[in-house]
Design a protein around this motif. Sequence first.
Motif, mmCIF file in Angstrom:
data_model
loop_
_atom_site.group_PDB
_atom_site.id
_atom_site.type_symbol
_atom_site.label_atom_id
_atom_site.label_comp_id
_atom_site.label_asym_id
_atom_site.label_seq_id
_atom_site.Cartn_x
_atom_site.Cartn_y
_atom_site.Cartn_z
ATOM 1 N N LEU A 10 44.004 43.100 38.129
ATOM 2 C CA LEU A 10 43.825 42.333 39.361
ATOM 3 C C LEU A 10 42.363 42.499 39.745
ATOM 4 O O LEU A 10 41.907 43.620 39.993
ATOM 5 C CB LEU A 10 44.753 42.853 40.456
ATOM 6 N N GLY A 11 41.622 41.395 39.742
ATOM 7 C CA GLY A 11 40.166 41.503 39.847
ATOM 8 C C GLY A 11 39.586 40.860 41.094
ATOM 9 O O GLY A 11 40.016 41.115 42.206
ATOM 10 N N GLY A 12 38.576 40.006 40.851
ATOM 11 C CA GLY A 12 37.855 39.414 41.978
ATOM 12 C C GLY A 12 36.721 40.306 42.447
ATOM 13 O O GLY A 12 36.179 40.109 43.539
ATOM 14 N N SER A 34 43.053 38.654 36.603
ATOM 15 C CA SER A 34 43.611 37.745 37.609
ATOM 16 C C SER A 34 42.691 37.617 38.814
ATOM 17 O O SER A 34 42.267 38.613 39.406
ATOM 18 C CB SER A 34 44.981 38.273 38.065
ATOM 19 N N ARG A 38 39.680 32.357 45.458
ATOM 20 C CA ARG A 38 38.969 32.147 46.732
ATOM 21 C C ARG A 38 37.628 31.440 46.526
ATOM 22 O O ARG A 38 37.222 30.633 47.341
ATOM 23 C CB ARG A 38 38.681 33.480 47.421
ATOM 24 N N ARG A 50 43.319 34.251 34.634
ATOM 25 C CA ARG A 50 44.244 33.371 35.334
ATOM 26 C C ARG A 50 43.791 33.318 36.783
ATOM 27 O O ARG A 50 43.257 34.305 37.313
ATOM 28 C CB ARG A 50 45.699 33.858 35.207
ATOM 29 N N SER A 53 47.311 32.660 43.474
ATOM 30 C CA SER A 53 48.273 33.630 43.995
ATOM 31 C C SER A 53 49.516 33.663 43.117
ATOM 32 O O SER A 53 49.790 32.718 42.380
ATOM 33 C CB SER A 53 48.692 33.207 45.401
ATOM 34 N N PHE A 54 50.291 34.753 43.259
ATOM 35 C CA PHE A 54 51.528 34.891 42.488
ATOM 36 C C PHE A 54 52.741 34.436 43.299
ATOM 37 O O PHE A 54 53.753 34.050 42.738
ATOM 38 C CB PHE A 54 51.730 36.357 42.087
ATOM 39 N N GLY A 56 53.663 36.463 46.473
ATOM 40 C CA GLY A 56 54.207 37.709 47.022
ATOM 41 C C GLY A 56 54.783 38.609 45.944
ATOM 42 O O GLY A 56 54.567 38.380 44.740
ATOM 43 N N THR A 76 40.996 45.331 42.619
ATOM 44 C CA THR A 76 40.602 44.437 43.720
ATOM 45 C C THR A 76 39.736 45.188 44.727
ATOM 46 O O THR A 76 39.626 46.416 44.700
ATOM 47 C CB THR A 76 41.837 43.841 44.440
ATOM 48 N N ALA A 80 41.245 44.216 50.133
ATOM 49 C CA ALA A 80 42.287 43.281 49.684
ATOM 50 C C ALA A 80 43.611 44.052 49.637
ATOM 51 O O ALA A 80 44.135 44.353 48.568
ATOM 52 C CB ALA A 80 41.918 42.692 48.328
ATOM 53 N N VAL A 81 44.136 44.368 50.804
ATOM 54 C CA VAL A 81 45.277 45.296 50.854
ATOM 55 C C VAL A 81 46.603 44.649 50.482
ATOM 56 O O VAL A 81 47.473 45.297 49.917
ATOM 57 C CB VAL A 81 45.437 45.972 52.236
ATOM 58 N N GLN A 82 46.743 43.361 50.798
ATOM 59 C CA GLN A 82 48.057 42.738 50.562
ATOM 60 C C GLN A 82 48.409 42.752 49.073
ATOM 61 O O GLN A 82 49.501 43.166 48.677
ATOM 62 C CB GLN A 82 48.049 41.294 51.098
ATOM 63 N N ILE A 83 47.450 42.323 48.259
ATOM 64 C CA ILE A 83 47.724 42.280 46.812
ATOM 65 C C ILE A 83 47.929 43.697 46.266
ATOM 66 O O ILE A 83 48.755 43.910 45.371
ATOM 67 C CB ILE A 83 46.599 41.510 46.045
ATOM 68 N N ASN A 86 51.427 44.688 47.145
ATOM 69 C CA ASN A 86 52.354 43.903 46.309
ATOM 70 C C ASN A 86 52.426 44.488 44.895
ATOM 71 O O ASN A 86 53.502 44.642 44.313
ATOM 72 C CB ASN A 86 51.891 42.445 46.201
ATOM 73 N N LYS A 200 31.716 45.736 55.966
ATOM 74 C CA LYS A 200 32.903 46.502 55.569
ATOM 75 C C LYS A 200 32.430 47.686 54.739
ATOM 76 O O LYS A 200 31.447 47.548 54.012
ATOM 77 C CB LYS A 200 33.821 45.631 54.698
HETATM 78 P P1 NAP Z 1 44.587 40.059 50.031
HETATM 79 O O1 NAP Z 1 44.543 39.825 51.490
HETATM 80 O O2 NAP Z 1 45.062 41.363 49.540
HETATM 81 O O3 NAP Z 1 45.415 38.944 49.294
HETATM 82 C C1 NAP Z 1 46.066 37.875 49.922
HETATM 83 C C2 NAP Z 1 46.866 37.172 48.861
HETATM 84 O O4 NAP Z 1 45.999 36.551 47.891
HETATM 85 C C3 NAP Z 1 47.734 38.103 48.035
HETATM 86 O O5 NAP Z 1 48.922 38.438 48.705
HETATM 87 C C4 NAP Z 1 47.921 37.292 46.782
HETATM 88 O O6 NAP Z 1 48.788 36.208 47.026
HETATM 89 C C5 NAP Z 1 46.545 36.679 46.583
HETATM 90 N N1 NAP Z 1 45.660 37.509 45.769
HETATM 91 C C6 NAP Z 1 44.727 38.412 46.183
HETATM 92 N N2 NAP Z 1 44.059 38.930 45.149
HETATM 93 C C7 NAP Z 1 44.556 38.344 44.041
HETATM 94 C C8 NAP Z 1 44.259 38.446 42.649
HETATM 95 N N3 NAP Z 1 43.266 39.254 42.201
HETATM 96 N N4 NAP Z 1 44.974 37.678 41.783
HETATM 97 C C9 NAP Z 1 45.959 36.856 42.232
HETATM 98 N N5 NAP Z 1 46.278 36.713 43.541
HETATM 99 C C10 NAP Z 1 45.592 37.437 44.428
HETATM 100 O O7 NAP Z 1 43.141 39.822 49.384
HETATM 101 P P2 NAP Z 1 41.837 39.124 49.981
HETATM 102 O O8 NAP Z 1 41.182 40.088 50.881
HETATM 103 O O9 NAP Z 1 42.179 37.741 50.445
HETATM 104 O O10 NAP Z 1 40.950 39.038 48.654
HETATM 105 C C11 NAP Z 1 41.221 38.036 47.679
HETATM 106 C C12 NAP Z 1 40.424 38.361 46.426
HETATM 107 O O11 NAP Z 1 39.044 38.465 46.742
HETATM 108 C C13 NAP Z 1 40.821 39.681 45.773
HETATM 109 O O12 NAP Z 1 40.960 39.458 44.396
HETATM 110 C C14 NAP Z 1 39.673 40.626 46.074
HETATM 111 O O13 NAP Z 1 39.424 41.539 45.020
HETATM 112 C C15 NAP Z 1 38.502 39.674 46.257
HETATM 113 N N6 NAP Z 1 37.529 40.168 47.252
HETATM 114 C C16 NAP Z 1 37.942 40.446 48.516
HETATM 115 C C17 NAP Z 1 37.025 40.936 49.436
HETATM 116 C C18 NAP Z 1 37.438 41.285 50.849
HETATM 117 O O14 NAP Z 1 36.568 41.681 51.635
HETATM 118 N N7 NAP Z 1 38.698 41.196 51.218
HETATM 119 C C19 NAP Z 1 35.691 41.118 49.050
HETATM 120 C C20 NAP Z 1 35.307 40.826 47.735
HETATM 121 C C21 NAP Z 1 36.237 40.338 46.836
HETATM 122 P P3 NAP Z 1 50.363 36.290 46.680
HETATM 123 O O15 NAP Z 1 50.923 37.351 47.577
HETATM 124 O O16 NAP Z 1 50.880 34.933 46.965
HETATM 125 O O17 NAP Z 1 50.452 36.662 45.233
#
Ligand code: NAP
Length: 250
Positions: A10-12, A34, A38, A50, A53-54, A56, A76, A80-83, A86, A200
């Motif tokens: 799980l990346g990003g 994955s 965004r 890939r 989202s999946f 949940g 992640t 990104a706590v939700q993923i 999960n 952050k």
């Molecule tokens: P989040 O609140 O934990 O995730 C919200 C939803 O997005 C998850 O429940 C999941 O949807 C989907 N999701 C998140 N990461 C995913 C992944 N790597 N692959 C597939 N689905 C994913 O996360 P977020 O804060 O929105 O961050 C989204 C992405 O951006 C993450 O991959 C994270 O590493 C990257 N990112 C975040 C931040 C930040 O400040 N939050 C900063 C830099 C990069 P479903 O429940 O429907 O599967």
Amino acid sequence: MTTQKRVLILGGTGNGWKLAALATKIPGLEVINSLAGRTREPLIKSTHTRIGSFGGVPGLTEYLLAQKIDLLIDATHPFAVQISWNAAIATSELNIPHLMLISPAWKKTEGDRWVEVENNQTVIEILPKLAQRVFLSIGRQELASYAHLQNLWFLMRTIDPPPLNTPVPPGKLLTRRGPFSLLEERSLLEKYNIEAIVSKNSGGDATYPKIIAARELGIPVVMIQRPPLPDRKQVTDVESAVSWLRSYSN
Ligand code: NAP
């Protein structure tokens, strides 16, 4: 003969990409990276990726089963706590080995003028007393929470612009992709006469130069602390995550 194993990363994040690149070189391991989807034009590197989202915990569980995933690494971002939750739940249910790769949080050091807070709500309460011109360095998704602070001026920097019709606070929006050098960060803070930064506590090297620049210029940083993450096996660097993978791929 070795059996092929499949790992879902799980990346990003920068670490997610680094890990995926190194993991691909481990014999007997198939790697899927994955992304949430965004960023409009993610920097897709060579590994199998890939996007999206999946759905949940149920959707992720179904994916892990359908793709016959043997191992999962959550690389992640620490916010990104939700993923992360999960993934912890789904891997527990399926008994899939699970590792979290998280850069250690930044620690306040001599010369830092940090105000450590729990969340955006607290930032919003204290910010008007702290500064007029603010570098709001929190990404794109939470800008709207600051939109009502009409008496302050914000410098915002995001990879993509916020979606149309999303309220944003008054100020200047720069769309740029990092990493940014210390020189760039220092001149940005000086050019826009920034009086405080909101950040952050992401940890890692990639976004740390702005924190060093703030220290050098004596600018306060409102540092948002990390939210609670699942209590699972963790490593703090890519090399340790690679070793963990190797221990399963032999
Ligand atoms: P989040 O609140 O934990 O995730 C919200 C939803 O997005 C998850 O429940 C999941 O949807 C989907 N999701 C998140 N990461 C995913 C992944 N790597 N692959 C597939 N689905 C994913 O996360 P977020 O804060 O929105 O961050 C989204 C992405 O951006 C993450 O991959 C994270 O590493 C990257 N990112 C975040 C931040 C930040 O400040 N939050 C900063 C830099 C990069 P479903 O429940 O429907 O599967």
